[in-house]
Design a protein around this motif. Structure first.
Motif, short mmCIF file in Angstrom:
data_model
loop_
_atom_site.label_atom_id
_atom_site.label_comp_id
_atom_site.label_asym_id
_atom_site.label_seq_id
_atom_site.Cartn_x
_atom_site.Cartn_y
_atom_site.Cartn_z
N ARG A 78 0.83 -1.21 0.00
CA ARG A 78 0.00 0.00 0.00
C ARG A 78 0.86 1.26 0.00
O ARG A 78 0.53 2.24 -0.66
CB ARG A 78 -0.94 -0.01 1.19
N TYR A 126 -6.30 13.85 5.05
CA TYR A 126 -6.59 14.36 6.39
C TYR A 126 -6.78 15.87 6.35
O TYR A 126 -7.59 16.43 7.08
CB TYR A 126 -5.50 13.93 7.37
N GLU A 173 -16.08 6.36 4.32
CA GLU A 173 -15.41 5.88 5.54
C GLU A 173 -15.46 6.99 6.58
O GLU A 173 -15.81 8.13 6.29
CB GLU A 173 -13.98 5.43 5.24
N THR A 193 -10.69 8.02 10.13
CA THR A 193 -9.49 7.19 9.97
C THR A 193 -9.85 5.72 10.01
O THR A 193 -9.02 4.88 10.31
CB THR A 193 -8.50 7.47 11.11
N ASN A 211 -12.33 2.34 8.28
CA ASN A 211 -13.27 1.76 7.33
C ASN A 211 -14.53 1.34 8.08
O ASN A 211 -14.48 1.07 9.28
CB ASN A 211 -12.64 0.54 6.64
N GLY A 213 -8.17 -0.56 3.74
CA GLY A 213 -7.61 -0.83 5.06
C GLY A 213 -7.14 -2.27 5.18
O GLY A 213 -7.82 -3.20 4.74
N VAL A 214 -5.99 -2.44 5.79
CA VAL A 214 -5.49 -3.79 6.06
C VAL A 214 -6.38 -4.45 7.12
O VAL A 214 -6.68 -5.64 7.05
CB VAL A 214 -4.01 -3.74 6.52
#
Ligand SMILES: *Cc1c(COP(=O)(O)O)cnc(C)c1O
Length: 366
Positions: free
Chosen positions: A99, A203, A234, A237, A239, A260-261
């Motif tokens: 990523r 952000y 989302e 910060t 998901n 997102g992992v």
């Protein structure tokens, strides 16, 4: 006693625990930053330098450079944990590297090779092994940050970049519950934009929305799609997941949200439990219909820092939407903690072992 070759870290490089070091539970996320950065520099033509250490407060970004002026900066957030036997591992390191590379590509920056990233991660973990909380009580959060590191006000790809890893020992996140505000006007990301890159610009686009949510008494913002303002994207910060009937929905990776992992880990775990997961748009109307029909279950957010956060309600201009009573979010949180800490051996392949230099020293001294 044989020394493991990978542990050839000179003892003076190992951070020691200060005498006033707090209990792990007091290490609030993002607060205690280790004094050294692990870094590598990229020069056009010469490639990446060998890892080096820089005192964190002596390292500075250039005011007239691309990172500060044009937001040319991408980052990752990855955790290293101690397992039940005291060993160390990084959670899903390869996915975080992939990523970071994708984010770098999107911003026109050089992609750090996987082997270099893993070397920097391992070094950061090993150096700070003494600061990593014991099993079950926290983690070492790494914040690899890649940025343009060259002066000049003209917009162009920089000839010099730096990748710095900020190191943050932190407590295990508490299972929190929040209320989110669905932002009706401001937009965080649109198709083709930066939403799928992990970069500060997302952000920057989002902070005012967070403040508007807080002013209304909510904990965080949930972003809606740019075209219709009706579909969930989302949270700030995290998901999102919503249980409706016997399906768990999560917004698709359409380029406007981060892959997102933790999101991926949760999807795989839910499916392994026989729970149906559908990556599909979630509209505010579908939530209202679910609430009326009594089929609305739990909602939760996921991310490396907070793990799983229960969402009690989403506020909209037409009133608050309350989610149902379901134990699913707490179940997911417990399962994920086991997986991340290396206790669920079905997911051992997600844990990249890191040799603990402290343990090697102990063995060598015995
Ligand atoms: C990092 C991040 C997440 C969570 O991703 P994980 O890989 O699960 O930590 C979600 N949304 C945004 C915008 C992020 O930057």
């Amino acid at each position: 006693m044989q020394m493991h070759p990978e542990s050839a870290l000179p003892p003076h490089l190992l951070a020691s625990r200060p005498p006033d070091w707090p209990e792990p539970e007091a290490l609030a996320f993002g607060q205690y930053l280790a004094p050294y950065l692990v870094e590598s520099q990229h020069l056009d033509g010469a490639g990446w330098s060998a890892p080096c250490l820089t005192p964190r407060t002596a390292s500075s970004a250039l005011i007239a450079g691309g990172a500060v002026q044009y937001g040319l900066s991408v980052f990752e957030g990855i955790k290293a944990y101690r397992d039940a036997r005291g060993g160390l591992h990084l959670f899903r390191a390869a996915e975080h590297v992939a990523r970071l590379q994708a984010s770098a590509r999107r911003l026109g920056m050089p992609e750090p090779p996987e082997a270099l990233c893993l070397q920097l991660f391992d070094l950061a973990v090993q150096m700070h092994a003494a600061l990593i909380p014991p099993y079950g009580r926290g983690a070492l959060y790494l914040r690899p940050t890649l940025f343009a590191d060259e002066e000049g006000l003209g917009l162009r790809p920089a000839k010099r970049h730096r990748m710095s890893i900020v190191v943050n020992p932190c407590c295990d996140p508490q299972f929190k519950r929040v209320r989110l505000w669905a932002e009706p006007e401001l937009i965080r990301a649109a198709p083709g934009g930066l939403g799928a890159a992990k970069t500060g610009a997302n952000y920057a686009a989002g902070l005012a929305g967070l403040m508007r949510a807080r002013e209304r008494g909510y904990d965080d913002v949930v972003w809606l799609d740019a075209q219709t303002h009706t579909q969930l994207g989302e949270a700030g910060t995290m998901n999102l997941f919503v249980q409706i009937g016997d399906v768990v929905l999560t917004p698709p990776l359409d380029g406007t949200i981060l892959a997102g992992v933790t999101r991926d880990s949760v999807i795989q775990w839910l499916r392994s439990q026989g729970i149906r997961v559908s990556e599909q748009a979630i509209t505010l109307n579908a939530l209202r219909a679910g609430a009326q029909a009594g089929t609305l279950g739990a909602a939760f957010g996921t991310g490396t820092a907070a793990r799983v956060v229960l969402i009690d309600a989403i506020g909209t201009a037409d009133g608050d939407l309350w989610f149902g009573d379901s134990d699913l979010a707490a179940q997911v949180s417990r399962a994920l903690k086991q997986i991340q800490e290396g206790s669920d051996r079905r997911y051992a392949h997600w844990c990249r072992p890191v040799v603990d230099p402290c343990a090697v020293e102990l063995v060598a001294a015995a």
